[in-house]
Design an enzyme around this catalytic site. Sequence first.
Site, PDB file in Angstrom:
ATOM      1  N   ARG A 166       0.843  -1.221   0.000  1.00 32.19           N
ATOM      2  CA  ARG A 166       0.000   0.000   0.000  1.00 32.19           C
ATOM      3  C   ARG A 166       0.872   1.263   0.000  1.00 32.19           C
ATOM      4  NH1 ARG A 166      -2.670  -3.960  -0.489  1.00 32.19           N
ATOM      5  NH2 ARG A 166      -4.478  -4.609   0.770  1.00 32.19           N
ATOM      6  N   SER A 240     -10.322   0.413   4.350  1.00 30.42           N
ATOM      7  CA  SER A 240      -9.497   0.123   5.532  1.00 30.42           C
ATOM      8  C   SER A 240      -8.832   1.403   6.019  1.00 30.42           C
ATOM      9  CB  SER A 240      -8.402  -0.885   5.186  1.00 30.42           C
ATOM     10  OG  SER A 240      -8.985  -2.047   4.662  1.00 30.42           O
ATOM     11  N   GLU A 336      -3.965   4.513   6.755  1.00 31.01           N
ATOM     12  CA  GLU A 336      -3.783   4.280   5.313  1.00 31.01           C
ATOM     13  C   GLU A 336      -4.221   5.460   4.426  1.00 31.01           C
ATOM     14  OE1 GLU A 336      -4.591   0.290   3.557  1.00 31.01           O
ATOM     15  OE2 GLU A 336      -5.901   1.405   2.211  1.00 31.01           O
TER      16      GLU A 336
HETATM   17  P1  FAD Z   1      -8.383   9.764  -4.132  1.00 37.00           P
HETATM   18  O1  FAD Z   1      -8.980   9.408  -2.812  1.00 37.00           O
HETATM   19  O2  FAD Z   1      -9.049  10.799  -4.940  1.00 37.00           O
HETATM   20  O3  FAD Z   1      -6.861  10.156  -3.893  1.00 37.00           O
HETATM   21  C1  FAD Z   1      -6.007   9.367  -3.096  1.00 37.00           C
HETATM   22  C2  FAD Z   1      -4.594   9.950  -3.141  1.00 37.00           C
HETATM   23  O4  FAD Z   1      -4.086   9.854  -4.480  1.00 37.00           O
HETATM   24  C3  FAD Z   1      -4.525  11.423  -2.787  1.00 37.00           C
HETATM   25  O5  FAD Z   1      -3.287  11.662  -2.158  1.00 37.00           O
HETATM   26  C4  FAD Z   1      -4.575  12.121  -4.148  1.00 37.00           C
HETATM   27  O6  FAD Z   1      -3.999  13.407  -4.132  1.00 37.00           O
HETATM   28  C5  FAD Z   1      -3.772  11.149  -4.991  1.00 37.00           C
HETATM   29  N1  FAD Z   1      -4.159  11.140  -6.412  1.00 37.00           N
HETATM   30  C6  FAD Z   1      -5.389  10.830  -6.915  1.00 37.00           C
HETATM   31  N2  FAD Z   1      -5.347  10.839  -8.252  1.00 37.00           N
HETATM   32  C7  FAD Z   1      -4.090  11.168  -8.607  1.00 37.00           C
HETATM   33  C8  FAD Z   1      -3.417  11.345  -9.850  1.00 37.00           C
HETATM   34  N3  FAD Z   1      -4.035  11.166 -11.024  1.00 37.00           N
HETATM   35  N4  FAD Z   1      -2.097  11.697  -9.828  1.00 37.00           N
HETATM   36  C9  FAD Z   1      -1.437  11.877  -8.658  1.00 37.00           C
HETATM   37  N5  FAD Z   1      -2.023  11.725  -7.449  1.00 37.00           N
HETATM   38  C10 FAD Z   1      -3.324  11.359  -7.434  1.00 37.00           C
HETATM   39  N6  FAD Z   1      -7.714   0.310  -1.513  1.00 37.00           N
HETATM   40  C11 FAD Z   1      -7.010  -0.819  -1.763  1.00 37.00           C
HETATM   41  O7  FAD Z   1      -5.784  -0.756  -1.995  1.00 37.00           O
HETATM   42  N7  FAD Z   1      -7.606  -2.040  -1.769  1.00 37.00           N
HETATM   43  C12 FAD Z   1      -8.932  -2.196  -1.538  1.00 37.00           C
HETATM   44  O8  FAD Z   1      -9.443  -3.310  -1.570  1.00 37.00           O
HETATM   45  C13 FAD Z   1      -9.700  -1.020  -1.241  1.00 37.00           C
HETATM   46  N8  FAD Z   1     -11.022  -1.119  -0.963  1.00 37.00           N
HETATM   47  C14 FAD Z   1     -11.739  -0.015  -0.650  1.00 37.00           C
HETATM   48  C15 FAD Z   1     -13.100  -0.136  -0.334  1.00 37.00           C
HETATM   49  C16 FAD Z   1     -13.853   0.982  -0.023  1.00 37.00           C
HETATM   50  C17 FAD Z   1     -15.325   0.808   0.317  1.00 37.00           C
HETATM   51  C18 FAD Z   1     -13.257   2.266  -0.056  1.00 37.00           C
HETATM   52  C19 FAD Z   1     -14.080   3.493   0.239  1.00 37.00           C
HETATM   53  C20 FAD Z   1     -11.918   2.414  -0.349  1.00 37.00           C
HETATM   54  C21 FAD Z   1     -11.136   1.275  -0.646  1.00 37.00           C
HETATM   55  N9  FAD Z   1      -9.762   1.366  -0.957  1.00 37.00           N
HETATM   56  C22 FAD Z   1      -9.039   0.223  -1.245  1.00 37.00           C
HETATM   57  C23 FAD Z   1      -9.081   2.669  -0.975  1.00 37.00           C
HETATM   58  C24 FAD Z   1      -9.247   3.434  -2.328  1.00 37.00           C
HETATM   59  O9  FAD Z   1     -10.339   2.946  -3.053  1.00 37.00           O
HETATM   60  C25 FAD Z   1      -7.993   3.321  -3.190  1.00 37.00           C
HETATM   61  O10 FAD Z   1      -6.883   3.840  -2.517  1.00 37.00           O
HETATM   62  C26 FAD Z   1      -8.141   4.081  -4.526  1.00 37.00           C
HETATM   63  O11 FAD Z   1      -7.040   3.832  -5.354  1.00 37.00           O
HETATM   64  C27 FAD Z   1      -8.317   5.585  -4.347  1.00 37.00           C
HETATM   65  O12 FAD Z   1      -8.670   6.120  -5.598  1.00 37.00           O
HETATM   66  P2  FAD Z   1      -9.305   7.560  -5.719  1.00 37.00           P
HETATM   67  O13 FAD Z   1      -9.387   7.907  -7.157  1.00 37.00           O
HETATM   68  O14 FAD Z   1     -10.582   7.612  -4.965  1.00 37.00           O
HETATM   69  O15 FAD Z   1      -8.191   8.427  -4.992  1.00 37.00           O
HETATM   70  P1  NAP Z   2     -10.228 -10.684   4.957  1.00 40.43           P
HETATM   71  O1  NAP Z   2     -10.346 -11.562   3.772  1.00 40.43           O
HETATM   72  O2  NAP Z   2     -11.257 -10.777   6.055  1.00 40.43           O
HETATM   73  O3  NAP Z   2      -8.773 -10.833   5.596  1.00 40.43           O
HETATM   74  C1  NAP Z   2      -8.361 -10.008   6.706  1.00 40.43           C
HETATM   75  C2  NAP Z   2      -6.932  -9.593   6.469  1.00 40.43           C
HETATM   76  O4  NAP Z   2      -6.139 -10.741   6.429  1.00 40.43           O
HETATM   77  C3  NAP Z   2      -6.768  -8.865   5.167  1.00 40.43           C
HETATM   78  O5  NAP Z   2      -6.475  -7.542   5.444  1.00 40.43           O
HETATM   79  C4  NAP Z   2      -5.670  -9.612   4.416  1.00 40.43           C
HETATM   80  O6  NAP Z   2      -4.492  -8.848   4.208  1.00 40.43           O
HETATM   81  C5  NAP Z   2      -5.283 -10.742   5.319  1.00 40.43           C
HETATM   82  N1  NAP Z   2      -5.398 -12.038   4.609  1.00 40.43           N
HETATM   83  C6  NAP Z   2      -6.517 -12.804   4.475  1.00 40.43           C
HETATM   84  N2  NAP Z   2      -6.223 -13.937   3.809  1.00 40.43           N
HETATM   85  C7  NAP Z   2      -4.909 -13.884   3.523  1.00 40.43           C
HETATM   86  C8  NAP Z   2      -4.018 -14.764   2.859  1.00 40.43           C
HETATM   87  N3  NAP Z   2      -4.410 -15.939   2.353  1.00 40.43           N
HETATM   88  N4  NAP Z   2      -2.726 -14.384   2.721  1.00 40.43           N
HETATM   89  C9  NAP Z   2      -2.301 -13.214   3.216  1.00 40.43           C
HETATM   90  N5  NAP Z   2      -3.099 -12.337   3.858  1.00 40.43           N
HETATM   91  C10 NAP Z   2      -4.385 -12.674   4.026  1.00 40.43           C
HETATM   92  O7  NAP Z   2     -10.157  -9.156   4.500  1.00 40.43           O
HETATM   93  P2  NAP Z   2     -11.292  -8.175   3.980  1.00 40.43           P
HETATM   94  O8  NAP Z   2     -11.353  -7.024   4.902  1.00 40.43           O
HETATM   95  O9  NAP Z   2     -12.538  -8.907   3.625  1.00 40.43           O
HETATM   96  O10 NAP Z   2     -10.623  -7.649   2.627  1.00 40.43           O
HETATM   97  C11 NAP Z   2     -10.413  -8.524   1.539  1.00 40.43           C
HETATM   98  C12 NAP Z   2      -9.330  -7.965   0.658  1.00 40.43           C
HETATM   99  O11 NAP Z   2      -9.704  -6.672   0.179  1.00 40.43           O
HETATM  100  C13 NAP Z   2      -7.999  -7.781   1.401  1.00 40.43           C
HETATM  101  O12 NAP Z   2      -6.949  -8.094   0.533  1.00 40.43           O
HETATM  102  C14 NAP Z   2      -7.985  -6.316   1.748  1.00 40.43           C
HETATM  103  O13 NAP Z   2      -6.674  -5.763   1.774  1.00 40.43           O
HETATM  104  C15 NAP Z   2      -8.782  -5.700   0.590  1.00 40.43           C
HETATM  105  N6  NAP Z   2      -9.470  -4.493   1.078  1.00 40.43           N
HETATM  106  C16 NAP Z   2      -8.722  -3.363   1.197  1.00 40.43           C
HETATM  107  C17 NAP Z   2      -9.322  -2.181   1.621  1.00 40.43           C
HETATM  108  C18 NAP Z   2      -8.529  -0.915   1.692  1.00 40.43           C
HETATM  109  O14 NAP Z   2      -9.106   0.139   1.832  1.00 40.43           O
HETATM  110  N7  NAP Z   2      -7.217  -0.968   1.602  1.00 40.43           N
HETATM  111  C19 NAP Z   2     -10.664  -2.163   1.944  1.00 40.43           C
HETATM  112  C20 NAP Z   2     -11.382  -3.353   1.843  1.00 40.43           C
HETATM  113  C21 NAP Z   2     -10.774  -4.527   1.395  1.00 40.43           C
HETATM  114  P3  NAP Z   2      -4.264  -7.834   2.973  1.00 40.43           P
HETATM  115  O15 NAP Z   2      -5.062  -6.645   3.340  1.00 40.43           O
HETATM  116  O16 NAP Z   2      -2.800  -7.600   3.033  1.00 40.43           O
HETATM  117  O17 NAP Z   2      -4.715  -8.495   1.722  1.00 40.43           O
END
Ligand code: FAD
Ligand code: NAP
Length: 341
Positions: A166, A240, A336
């Site tokens: 991340r 998250s 995050e």
């Molecule tokens: P923004 O929120 O608009 O911006 C985020 C950052 O990126 C800011 O610092 C902004 O200035 C910068 N930025 C945006 N666009 C650009 C650009 N074109 N150039 C330079 N900088 C830029 N993230 C995960 O990694 N995995 C997940 O599974 C995941 N699940 C999510 C689920 C939910 C319900 C929500 C609400 C969020 C989740 N996220 C997850 C977080 C988020 O969706 C990601 O980080 C996504 O990439 C953000 O995109 P955005 O366009 O909304 O960025």
């Molecule tokens: P989950 O499946 O309930 O698992 C909980 C956590 O355990 C996750 O964060 C995941 O880490 C880790 N995990 C589970 N199984 C794993 C495996 N086999 N090997 C290594 N790590 C494992 O998680 P969840 O909340 O439903 O989310 C599912 C996936 O979506 C995850 O990968 C999570 O990162 C992603 N997610 C991200 C965001 C965000 O905003 N960043 C929001 C929602 C969901 P990792 O997170 O490292 O994968």
Amino acid sequence: MSIEFQENISLKPYNSFGFDVSARYFAVLEDAGQLPAIRDFIARTKLPVLFVGGGSNLVLTADLNQLVVLNRIQGLQMQDQADGTVSVTAGAGEEWHAFVRWTLEQGGYGLENLSLIPGTVGAAPIQNIGAYGVELKDCMSFLDAFDLETGESVVFTADECQFGYRDSLFKTRFPGRYLITAVTFTLSREFNPVLHYGGIEAQLKARHIHSPEPLQLSDLISDIRQAKLPQPAQLGNAGSFFKNPVLPAAKVEQLKADYPEMVVFADRPGYCKLAAGWLIDRQGWKGFRQGDAGVYSQQALVLVNYGAASGMDIIELAGAIQADVYQQFGIMLEIEPRCYP
Ligand code: FAD
Ligand code: NAP
């Protein structure tokens, strides 16, 4: 192509927490040709700039005395390569999930586990988005960006982006310097699904599916996500709120002795990843609510805005959780999403 700079615009529709703060100036970017005008505007006003895609990874804690640029650069291209892979380029303002679905419909595979992540293509490299065992870096080959310092267009290969868990150099070393305008991926024509995450395996079993088709896997992941996560349109959140801590294996072994039920995964050699959600849940925060700021009742990693919470309310709640987890386990959770101003 000219660009309009509006004044005092509410950012409520542009951030998934739904915080009602305003931007001193606001512009919508539709074409990379408008970037020099943005750079001139910044030089003239001497105000900082914030790029926003879908606003799904932002915590806005107060009105922003700066220029907010909403990235809406569109465009999709796909080209087969001599080695049998396919090269796909998307404009940074394309919606991520729609882009993933389009790649699958065109027979380009690799992004399916990243289905239904909110936001735009251009923000995806900022924190090297990841889910279900796949990260953006696994498929990204290079990106195009505009350097606000020099006014030049630059290309970053995946290696140069210094992707981590991340994380990337855009998040840590150069926040706000580069506007990503397009991202290029190398996808496979062969479907090699990544199915080892527990949630996927359980759902495949429940649906009696042995070998999912690409769109079927994308649907399945979307269904799991919809069942587990709050929809920002109904309940404000940024996914998250904390990163899963990655710690030396020796430290994790000690913790495991005290808390045998702690959820731990193998990571790079010598390190383990802890589920931050487990640590928070163990401390009893799941479902906690103070005013309109809360911890989601089904997933302790997600902080939510029940309506009128401010960004500061969420940051205060996050601080209380961090302090509590630190006191109990000696682990400082890292936030995050990106916080502004
Ligand atoms: P923004 O929120 O608009 O911006 C985020 C950052 O990126 C800011 O610092 C902004 O200035 C910068 N930025 C945006 N666009 C650009 C650009 N074109 N150039 C330079 N900088 C830029 N993230 C995960 O990694 N995995 C997940 O599974 C995941 N699940 C999510 C689920 C939910 C319900 C929500 C609400 C969020 C989740 N996220 C997850 C977080 C988020 O969706 C990601 O980080 C996504 O990439 C953000 O995109 P955005 O366009 O909304 O960025
Ligand atoms: P989950 O499946 O309930 O698992 C909980 C956590 O355990 C996750 O964060 C995941 O880490 C880790 N995990 C589970 N199984 C794993 C495996 N086999 N090997 C290594 N790590 C494992 O998680 P969840 O909340 O439903 O989310 C599912 C996936 O979506 C995850 O990968 C999570 O990162 C992603 N997610 C991200 C965001 C965000 O905003 N960043 C929001 C929602 C969901 P990792 O997170 O490292 O994968």
